[in-house]
Design an enzyme around this catalytic site. Structure first.
Site, PDB file in Angstrom:
ATOM      1  N   LYS A 176       0.846  -1.209   0.000  1.00  0.00           N
ATOM      2  CA  LYS A 176       0.000   0.000   0.000  1.00  0.00           C
ATOM      3  C   LYS A 176       0.879   1.257   0.000  1.00  0.00           C
ATOM      4  CE  LYS A 176      -2.913   0.675   3.600  1.00  0.00           C
ATOM      5  NZ  LYS A 176      -2.762   2.024   4.175  1.00  0.00           N
ATOM      6  N   SER A 177       1.882   1.295   0.855  1.00  0.00           N
ATOM      7  CA  SER A 177       2.742   2.489   0.944  1.00  0.00           C
ATOM      8  C   SER A 177       3.460   2.741  -0.376  1.00  0.00           C
ATOM      9  CB  SER A 177       3.789   2.296   2.045  1.00  0.00           C
ATOM     10  OG  SER A 177       3.167   2.184   3.293  1.00  0.00           O
ATOM     11  N   ARG A 224       3.037   5.914  -3.307  1.00  0.00           N
ATOM     12  CA  ARG A 224       4.201   6.729  -3.701  1.00  0.00           C
ATOM     13  C   ARG A 224       4.491   6.583  -5.190  1.00  0.00           C
ATOM     14  NH1 ARG A 224       4.192   5.619   1.611  1.00  0.00           N
ATOM     15  NH2 ARG A 224       5.502   6.789   3.069  1.00  0.00           N
ATOM     16  N   GLY A 260      -5.027   8.092   5.396  1.00  0.00           N
ATOM     17  CA  GLY A 260      -4.137   9.096   5.984  1.00  0.00           C
ATOM     18  C   GLY A 260      -2.903   9.301   5.118  1.00  0.00           C
ATOM     19  N   ARG A 306      -8.882  12.120  12.418  1.00  0.00           N
ATOM     20  CA  ARG A 306      -7.433  11.872  12.570  1.00  0.00           C
ATOM     21  C   ARG A 306      -6.629  13.175  12.488  1.00  0.00           C
ATOM     22  NH1 ARG A 306      -5.765   6.854   9.012  1.00  0.00           N
ATOM     23  NH2 ARG A 306      -3.852   7.115  10.230  1.00  0.00           N
ATOM     24  N   SER A 364       7.125   8.946  12.116  1.00  0.00           N
ATOM     25  CA  SER A 364       6.009   8.802  11.175  1.00  0.00           C
ATOM     26  C   SER A 364       6.506   8.987   9.750  1.00  0.00           C
ATOM     27  CB  SER A 364       4.920   9.843  11.472  1.00  0.00           C
ATOM     28  OG  SER A 364       4.070   9.966  10.343  1.00  0.00           O
ATOM     29  N   GLN A 366       4.645   9.119   7.216  1.00  0.00           N
ATOM     30  CA  GLN A 366       3.751  10.036   6.498  1.00  0.00           C
ATOM     31  C   GLN A 366       4.209  11.482   6.683  1.00  0.00           C
ATOM     32  OE1 GLN A 366      -0.241   9.111   7.754  1.00  0.00           O
ATOM     33  NE2 GLN A 366      -0.197   7.096   6.814  1.00  0.00           N
ATOM     34  N   ASP A 387       1.782  -1.213  11.865  1.00  0.00           N
ATOM     35  CA  ASP A 387       0.473  -1.662  11.367  1.00  0.00           C
ATOM     36  C   ASP A 387       0.179  -3.121  11.733  1.00  0.00           C
ATOM     37  OD1 ASP A 387       0.007   0.830  10.306  1.00  0.00           O
ATOM     38  OD2 ASP A 387       0.789   0.309   8.315  1.00  0.00           O
ATOM     39  N   LYS A 424      -4.736   5.767  14.479  1.00  0.00           N
ATOM     40  CA  LYS A 424      -4.806   5.058  13.193  1.00  0.00           C
ATOM     41  C   LYS A 424      -6.263   5.065  12.708  1.00  0.00           C
ATOM     42  CE  LYS A 424      -0.486   4.193  12.831  1.00  0.00           C
ATOM     43  NZ  LYS A 424       0.281   4.953  11.834  1.00  0.00           N
TER      44      LYS A 424
HETATM   45  C1  S3P Z   1       2.440   4.776   6.230  1.00  0.00           C
HETATM   46  C2  S3P Z   1       3.001   5.135   7.432  1.00  0.00           C
HETATM   47  C3  S3P Z   1       2.461   4.700   8.728  1.00  0.00           C
HETATM   48  C4  S3P Z   1       1.525   3.507   8.586  1.00  0.00           C
HETATM   49  C5  S3P Z   1       0.557   3.701   7.459  1.00  0.00           C
HETATM   50  C6  S3P Z   1       1.289   3.882   6.143  1.00  0.00           C
HETATM   51  C7  S3P Z   1       3.036   5.302   4.988  1.00  0.00           C
HETATM   52  O1  S3P Z   1       1.738   5.772   9.301  1.00  0.00           O
HETATM   53  O2  S3P Z   1       0.835   3.296   9.788  1.00  0.00           O
HETATM   54  O3  S3P Z   1      -0.307   2.590   7.348  1.00  0.00           O
HETATM   55  O4  S3P Z   1       2.736   4.763   3.895  1.00  0.00           O
HETATM   56  O5  S3P Z   1       3.838   6.243   5.073  1.00  0.00           O
HETATM   57  P1  S3P Z   1       2.442   6.923  10.197  1.00  0.00           P
HETATM   58  O6  S3P Z   1       3.345   7.692   9.334  1.00  0.00           O
HETATM   59  O7  S3P Z   1       1.310   7.756  10.719  1.00  0.00           O
HETATM   60  O8  S3P Z   1       3.154   6.185  11.289  1.00  0.00           O
END
Ligand code: S3P
Length: 433
Positions: free
Chosen positions: A24-25, A29, A97, A125, A172, A174, A321, A348
């Site tokens: 997913k991450s 990107r 998020g 959030r 984080s 993100q 996660d 989360k």
């Molecule tokens: C993610 C970062 C994490 C993770 C989320 C995906 C990302 O969140 O929990 O599912 O893709 O950068 P945080 O940056 O809030 O820790």
């Protein structure tokens, strides 16, 4: 819409091979960075699930061409940083998020206005963690409740952004990624410092796109680039966060033997493997290789007797996660498991510390919730059947399904949220029996 899904106890183990859906991450990107370039990028094993589709739709709304050849394969062609155009409608982040926070960083330097909405959970959030550093860089972002929550508008940048050195209060990826994306268009150097290293997919992918990223321990820096140079292709690795459900299911359901194919094993994500191995799991990494700057492997997992462990501190961002599913492993392990320093779970998709404590206690009364963690008294003689709420959180729904499959069955209320990251999850669970 309220619905329910019945998961039955699995007898005789889970067996077979699974192609793990795209990370997913990395999927988020890939479409964002490709959309900032001016040559086409062919993306394969993209995660065709609600969160990443929100990002693809947002990039299209900014004028980027997104052409699908099948569910997991797409060609993305942008027109460079300066070719993005003002969206004619509101950008909908859905439940994501990652989409919202990274897109704020990507759009902060742009000379046009963009407004975001999302689902009810995303409205709760915290977004101040991204808006604060971006504002320090000169971005103009407004949101509800003093700029902390959706709906959020990124106003046209009036002057060029400037780099900052920002000490993040939490680990984080993100927040780090949003700042680095804005830093690509900011004067001077942009530096983020994390308390512990979080996932580094943005840094790896930015390097593959020709940006100069400097890393020194938990300090990451970048400078402005006039353009990014797109690689011709990106192959998204399988998501270890999705693989985690099978790692735990096969470990705790007797007679199981699974081969999980093409799993991303980036060291900033493999905390779940470390903890499960400490618990006594039988896990082997096979055919280790690299794909698109990310390490991948096939992972074989067989059932094993697990024991409770304690973990916290630096490992938490490496398995952030996976805590709901590790808590299921802990239920079935001998002895206590103590999880600490995991307060980030409260912000989360739902408050996962509270959700785990309330729902797992319906199956076996053995979970205590602390301010920043959980204590799970494992080795319960009887895990009973229960009716548990998913809180519309995909990782809660899948964790409950594994707990029920290994225990005495479970009824999951609001089970369809698995579509956020793993639409074929329930079918795969059936196919492996
Ligand atoms: C993610 C970062 C994490 C993770 C989320 C995906 C990302 O969140 O929990 O599912 O893709 O950068 P945080 O940056 O809030 O820790």
């Amino acid at each position: 819409m309220e619905s329910k899904k019945e998961i039955s106890r699995v007898v005789g183990g889970l067996r077979g091979e699974i192609e793990i859906p795209g990370d997913k991450s990395v999927s988020h990107r890939s479409v964002m960075l490709a959309g900032l370039c001016d040559t086409p990028v062919h993306i394969t094993n993209f995660l065709h699930a609600a969160d990443c589709l929100s990002t693809a739709a947002a990039m299209e709304a900014l004028g980027v061409s997104v052409r699908w050849s099948d569910d997991a394969t797409l060609d993305v062609t942008g027109r460079g940083f300066d070719g993005l155009t003002e969206p004619s409608g509101i950008l909908d982040a859905g439940d994501s998020g990652t989409m919202l926070r990274l897109m704020m960083g990507l759009l902060a330097p742009q000379p046009f206005l963009s407004t975001f909405t999302g689902d009810a959970a995303l409205y709760r959030r915290p977004m101040g963690r991204v808006i604060t550093p971006l504002s320090q860089m000169g971005a103009r972002i407004v949101g509800r409740a003093g700029g902390k929550y959706l709906p959020i508008t990124v106003l046209p940048a009036e002057t060029p952004l400037h780099g900052i050195e920002y000490k993040m209060p939490m680990a984080s990826a993100q927040v780090k990624s949003a700042i680095l994306l804005a830093g690509l268009r900011a004067g001077g150097e942009t530096t983020v410092i994390e308390p512990f290293p979080s996932r580094d997919h943005t840094e790896r992918m930015l390097r593959a796109f020709g940006a100069e990223i400097r890393q020194d321990g938990t300090r990451v820096s970048c400078r402005a680039v006039s353009k990014l140079s797109a690689p011709e292709a990106i192959e998204v690795p399988g998501d270890i966060s999705s693989a985690a459900f099978w790692l735990v299911a096969a470990s705790i359901i007797e007679g199981s033997d699974l081969l999980l194919k093409g799993v991303g094993v980036n060291p900033t994500r493999t905390g779940v493997l470390d903890v499960l191995c400490d618990m006594g799991a039988n896990i082997e990494l096979l055919n280790e290789r690299e794909s698109g700057g990310e390490p991948i492997a096939d992972v074989r997992v067989r059932s094993a007797k697990l024991r409770g462990v304690s973990f916290g501190g630096a490992i938490i961002p490496r398995l952030i996660d996976e805590i709901p599913i590790l808590a299921v492993a802990a239920l079935f392990a001998d002895g206590d498991t103590v999880i600490s320093d995991a307060g980030e779970l409260r912000v989360k998709e739902t408050d996962r510390l509270h959700a785990v404590a309330v729902e797992y206690n319906k199956l076996a009364p053995c979970v205590e919730e602390s301010e920043d963690g959980l204590v799970i008294h494992g080795g319960v003689k009887k895990i009973r059947h229960g009716s548990c709420f998913s809180y519309d959180d995909h990782r809660m729904a899948m964790s409950l399904a594994v707990a029920g499959a290994a225990g005495d069955g479970v009824t999951i209320e609001n089970p369809e949220c698995v579509d956020i990251s793993y639409p074929s999850f329930y079918k795969t669970l059936t196919d492996l029996q």
